[in-house]
Scaffold this active site. Structure first.
Site, PDB file in Angstrom:
ATOM      1  N   HIS A   1       3.179  -6.305  -8.798  1.00 17.13           N
ATOM      2  CA  HIS A   1       4.599  -6.581  -8.988  1.00 17.13           C
ATOM      3  C   HIS A   1       4.742  -7.744  -9.944  1.00 17.13           C
ATOM      4  O   HIS A   1       3.947  -8.674  -9.917  1.00 17.13           O
ATOM      5  CB  HIS A   1       5.261  -6.938  -7.643  1.00 17.13           C
ATOM      6  CG  HIS A   1       6.733  -6.783  -7.690  1.00 17.13           C
ATOM      7  ND1 HIS A   1       7.551  -7.766  -8.161  1.00 17.13           N
ATOM      8  CD2 HIS A   1       7.527  -5.735  -7.369  1.00 17.13           C
ATOM      9  CE1 HIS A   1       8.805  -7.337  -8.120  1.00 17.13           C
ATOM     10  NE2 HIS A   1       8.819  -6.105  -7.649  1.00 17.13           N
TER      11      HIS A   1
ATOM     12  N   ASP B   1       7.026   0.778  -3.381  1.00 14.19           N
ATOM     13  CA  ASP B   1       6.840   2.212  -3.640  1.00 14.19           C
ATOM     14  C   ASP B   1       5.603   2.792  -2.978  1.00 14.19           C
ATOM     15  O   ASP B   1       5.391   3.998  -3.026  1.00 14.19           O
ATOM     16  CB  ASP B   1       6.753   2.451  -5.163  1.00 14.19           C
ATOM     17  CG  ASP B   1       8.063   2.143  -5.852  1.00 14.19           C
ATOM     18  OD1 ASP B   1       9.104   2.531  -5.309  1.00 14.19           O
ATOM     19  OD2 ASP B   1       8.040   1.505  -6.917  1.00 14.19           O
TER      20      ASP B   1
HETATM   21  N1  CMC Z   1      -3.628  -1.227 -10.995  1.00 15.20           N
HETATM   22  C1  CMC Z   1      -4.632  -1.856 -11.673  1.00 15.20           C
HETATM   23  N2  CMC Z   1      -4.482  -2.997 -12.360  1.00 15.20           N
HETATM   24  C2  CMC Z   1      -3.269  -3.554 -12.380  1.00 15.20           C
HETATM   25  C3  CMC Z   1      -2.170  -2.974 -11.709  1.00 15.20           C
HETATM   26  C4  CMC Z   1      -2.386  -1.769 -10.990  1.00 15.20           C
HETATM   27  N3  CMC Z   1      -1.388  -1.188 -10.344  1.00 15.20           N
HETATM   28  N4  CMC Z   1      -1.078  -3.735 -11.890  1.00 15.20           N
HETATM   29  C5  CMC Z   1      -1.464  -4.758 -12.649  1.00 15.20           C
HETATM   30  N5  CMC Z   1      -2.775  -4.654 -12.949  1.00 15.20           N
HETATM   31  C6  CMC Z   1      -3.589  -5.624 -13.704  1.00 15.20           C
HETATM   32  C7  CMC Z   1      -3.329  -5.528 -15.202  1.00 15.20           C
HETATM   33  O1  CMC Z   1      -4.218  -4.621 -15.824  1.00 15.20           O
HETATM   34  C8  CMC Z   1      -3.536  -6.969 -15.637  1.00 15.20           C
HETATM   35  O2  CMC Z   1      -4.914  -7.194 -15.668  1.00 15.20           O
HETATM   36  P1  CMC Z   1      -5.528  -8.262 -16.758  1.00 15.20           P
HETATM   37  O3  CMC Z   1      -4.943  -9.583 -16.401  1.00 15.20           O
HETATM   38  O4  CMC Z   1      -7.004  -8.177 -16.567  1.00 15.20           O
HETATM   39  O5  CMC Z   1      -5.086  -7.756 -18.111  1.00 15.20           O
HETATM   40  C9  CMC Z   1      -2.974  -7.784 -14.469  1.00 15.20           C
HETATM   41  O6  CMC Z   1      -3.145  -6.933 -13.313  1.00 15.20           O
HETATM   42  C10 CMC Z   1      -1.514  -8.167 -14.609  1.00 15.20           C
HETATM   43  O7  CMC Z   1      -0.779  -6.966 -14.843  1.00 15.20           O
HETATM   44  P2  CMC Z   1       0.478  -6.847 -15.800  1.00 15.20           P
HETATM   45  O8  CMC Z   1       0.636  -5.435 -16.206  1.00 15.20           O
HETATM   46  O9  CMC Z   1       0.377  -7.882 -16.877  1.00 15.20           O
HETATM   47  O10 CMC Z   1       1.639  -7.301 -14.798  1.00 15.20           O
HETATM   48  P3  CMC Z   1       3.185  -7.041 -14.993  1.00 15.20           P
HETATM   49  O11 CMC Z   1       3.876  -8.083 -14.204  1.00 15.20           O
HETATM   50  O12 CMC Z   1       3.537  -6.932 -16.438  1.00 15.20           O
HETATM   51  O13 CMC Z   1       3.409  -5.593 -14.352  1.00 15.20           O
HETATM   52  C11 CMC Z   1       3.744  -3.851 -12.776  1.00 15.20           C
HETATM   53  C12 CMC Z   1       3.859  -5.374 -13.068  1.00 15.20           C
HETATM   54  C13 CMC Z   1       4.473  -3.565 -11.479  1.00 15.20           C
HETATM   55  C14 CMC Z   1       4.416  -3.074 -13.922  1.00 15.20           C
HETATM   56  C15 CMC Z   1       2.235  -3.485 -12.667  1.00 15.20           C
HETATM   57  O14 CMC Z   1       1.649  -4.175 -11.590  1.00 15.20           O
HETATM   58  C16 CMC Z   1       2.031  -1.970 -12.512  1.00 15.20           C
HETATM   59  O15 CMC Z   1       1.932  -1.258 -13.514  1.00 15.20           O
HETATM   60  N6  CMC Z   1       1.938  -1.462 -11.230  1.00 15.20           N
HETATM   61  C17 CMC Z   1       1.835  -0.020 -11.004  1.00 15.20           C
HETATM   62  C18 CMC Z   1       3.213   0.622 -11.102  1.00 15.20           C
HETATM   63  C19 CMC Z   1       4.083   0.291  -9.903  1.00 15.20           C
HETATM   64  O16 CMC Z   1       3.658   0.386  -8.761  1.00 15.20           O
HETATM   65  N7  CMC Z   1       5.338  -0.047 -10.206  1.00 15.20           N
HETATM   66  C20 CMC Z   1       6.346  -0.343  -9.150  1.00 15.20           C
HETATM   67  C21 CMC Z   1       6.687  -1.791  -9.137  1.00 15.20           C
HETATM   68  S1  CMC Z   1       7.594  -2.307  -7.671  1.00 15.20           S
HETATM   69  C22 CMC Z   1       9.059  -1.402  -7.605  1.00 15.20           C
HETATM   70  C23 CMC Z   1       9.881  -1.444  -8.822  1.00 15.20           C
HETATM   71  O17 CMC Z   1       9.965  -2.401  -9.564  1.00 15.20           O
HETATM   72  O18 CMC Z   1      10.528  -0.434  -9.052  1.00 15.20           O
END
Ligand code: CMC
Length: 424
Positions: free
Chosen positions: A302, A359
């Site tokens: 998140h 989710d």
């Molecule tokens: N699986 C594997 N690695 C992950 C995941 C995941 N689900 N989420 C984040 N990471 C890693 C990412 O690769 C990065 O690694 P590094 O620092 O080595 O490059 C690190 O964790 C930080 O991730 P980010 O993408 O920079 O974080 P963000 O704040 O931009 O993204 C997120 C947040 C929710 C988009 C992301 O965690 C994600 O894609 N999760 C899966 C999709 C998901 O479940 N979305 C629903 C979110 S909650 C409900 C809503 O908002 O609707």
């Protein structure tokens, strides 16, 4: 003297005011930055940017706190009802019985859809993704209620638009589902309550109280989440004074993406894939950790919660209640719990603060209720609607609001001369 931050640029010092929120959140006010210095800020994904001041939802991601208008989400989930929470978000206070009755009465003016809207729904092929159907149909409402196109919008129309959206969006969603199973729509019956009415319109059957409570809790947990991607979209679209239907439709489309609300559909698809591949969830954990593999553990991580998602905790419990009540043994739940356990002890996930989000378990509940997988994000729409409406209302009532229009840092070509096509 009030607190300021000092910024040194090209030998000059600028003082920028500090703003402190009611929960002691600090911000540097850069509103005068460009005018005074010629500089803008660059903040990919708005990770450090406060886009507004809002009194609706307080969220502390480090401590896993979520409150609507000051009320902890845990108390609301335990003791309140979705529509009461929707009222709270929009109007700032919990309703008295008389206020709540009036709210329901206003909503009951919109217990059906104009014929033309029903006809629009009928034109969609049955295999359309329901999110596209809902966003287009919600937007189409502006053709049937032109009074909402007037600008400036009267306060009375604004209030009516809010209850109308609450009443009609669920009818649109259920109507399209009925069409996909070749059944006639079931008329809305608000006396069944919000979730009862919706499930009855879907399945032509009144659900058990435990199921209603579980879905009501789920909707409450989704109801608002401050300046997330879809709420920000609503504010951006609404800031141009686009009409309420176009504005909410924008929010629905933003929610559709798999990194936002679309994740709930993806979680179920992922769990099914793991089951079909023999249940080896460790292999999928390794895939998620592999930077050369685009696979991500859906329902994990998140932007704001970096400890735990308080909503996920409550949902996990609701999930157990629903499955027990419906006497469903779902192997996907075991896979989900296994994945969670494995990820919680894996340094990759622990060091990046990746925990199950809202989710992760919600899809298992929706599946048990008989909601088709491609409608999971529609369920999120129905839950999130009060939040979008409250954010839109708060923005429209704020006379200092400006059209959303960020700047950029241009990194393209410098000026060059046009070359005719036959000389290239
Ligand atoms: N699986 C594997 N690695 C992950 C995941 C995941 N689900 N989420 C984040 N990471 C890693 C990412 O690769 C990065 O690694 P590094 O620092 O080595 O490059 C690190 O964790 C930080 O991730 P980010 O993408 O920079 O974080 P963000 O704040 O931009 O993204 C997120 C947040 C929710 C988009 C992301 O965690 C994600 O894609 N999760 C899966 C999709 C998901 O479940 N979305 C629903 C979110 S909650 C409900 C809503 O908002 O609707």
């Amino acid at each position: 003297m009030s607190e300021t931050a000092k910024l040194e640029l090209a030998g000059k010092t600028y003082e920028l005011p500090i703003i402190t929120g009611t929960e002691n959140e600090k911000a540097i006010d850069i509103r005068s930055l460009r005018a005074e210095t010629g500089y803008v800020t660059l903040d990919n994904g708005f990770m450090n940017t406060g886009s507004c001041q809002s009194g609706i939802t307080f969220l502390n991601g480090e401590e896993g706190i979520l409150r609507y208008r000051g009320y902890p989400i845990e108390q609301l989930a335990e003791q309140s009802r979705f529509l009461e929470v929707a009222y709270l978000l929009a109007y700032g206070e919990l309703p008295t019985q008389a206020q709540f009755d009036e709210y329901l009465k206003q909503m009951s003016n919109f217990n059906n859809l104009p014929n033309g809207v029903q006809k629009i729904i009928e034109q969609f092929p049955n295999n359309s993704h329901p999110m596209g159907v809902i966003s287009s149909t919600v937007c189409s409402l502006c053709s049937f209620y032109p009074e909402y196109l007037k600008m400036p919008l009267e306060a009375e129309d604004r209030e009516r638009g809010i209850v109308q959206m609450m009443a009609q969006t669920k009818i649109i969603a259920a109507s399209f589902y009925r069409q996909t199973i070749n059944k006639k729509p079931v008329p809305s019956d608000p006396s069944l309550g919000y979730t009862g009415d919706f499930l009855n319109m879907m399945f032509d059957k009144e659900p058990e109280p435990e199921i209603l409570k579980a879905l009501d809790v789920l909707f409450m947990l989704h109801a608002d989440h401050e300046q997330n991607c879809s709420a920000s979209t609503v504010r951006v679209v609404g800031s141009s004074e686009a009409n309420i239907f176009a504005t909410v439709s924008g929010g629905i489309n933003a929610l559709w993406g798999q990194l936002h609300g679309g994740a709930n559909q993806r979680v179920l698809e992922m769990l099914t894939k793991i089951r079909d591949a023999g249940g080896d969830y460790k292999m999928f954990i390794n895939k998620a950790k592999d930077k050369s593999d685009p696979f991500r553990l859906m329902g994990f991580g998140h932007r704001v919660y970096k400890n735990f998602d308080p909503r996920a905790k409550i949902i996990k419990k609701a999930c157990d209640v629903v499955l027990e009540k419906l006497n469903v043994q779902d192997p996907l739940l075991d896979i989900a719990k296994g994945l969670e356990e494995e990820a919680r002890s894996d340094d990759y996930f622990v060091s990046r603060n990746l925990y199950p989000n809202v989710d992760f378990y919600s899809g298992i509940i929706y599946k048990a209720l008989g909601i088709p997988t491609n409608m999971f994000t529609v369920m999120f729409v129905l839950g999130r609607l009060p939040g979008w409406l409250a954010q839109w209302k708060e923005m429209r009532e704020d006379s200092s609001i400006k059209i959303s229009r960020p700047r950029q840092i241009y990194v393209g070509h410098n000026k060059r001369e046009y070359v005719p096509i036959n000389n290239r």
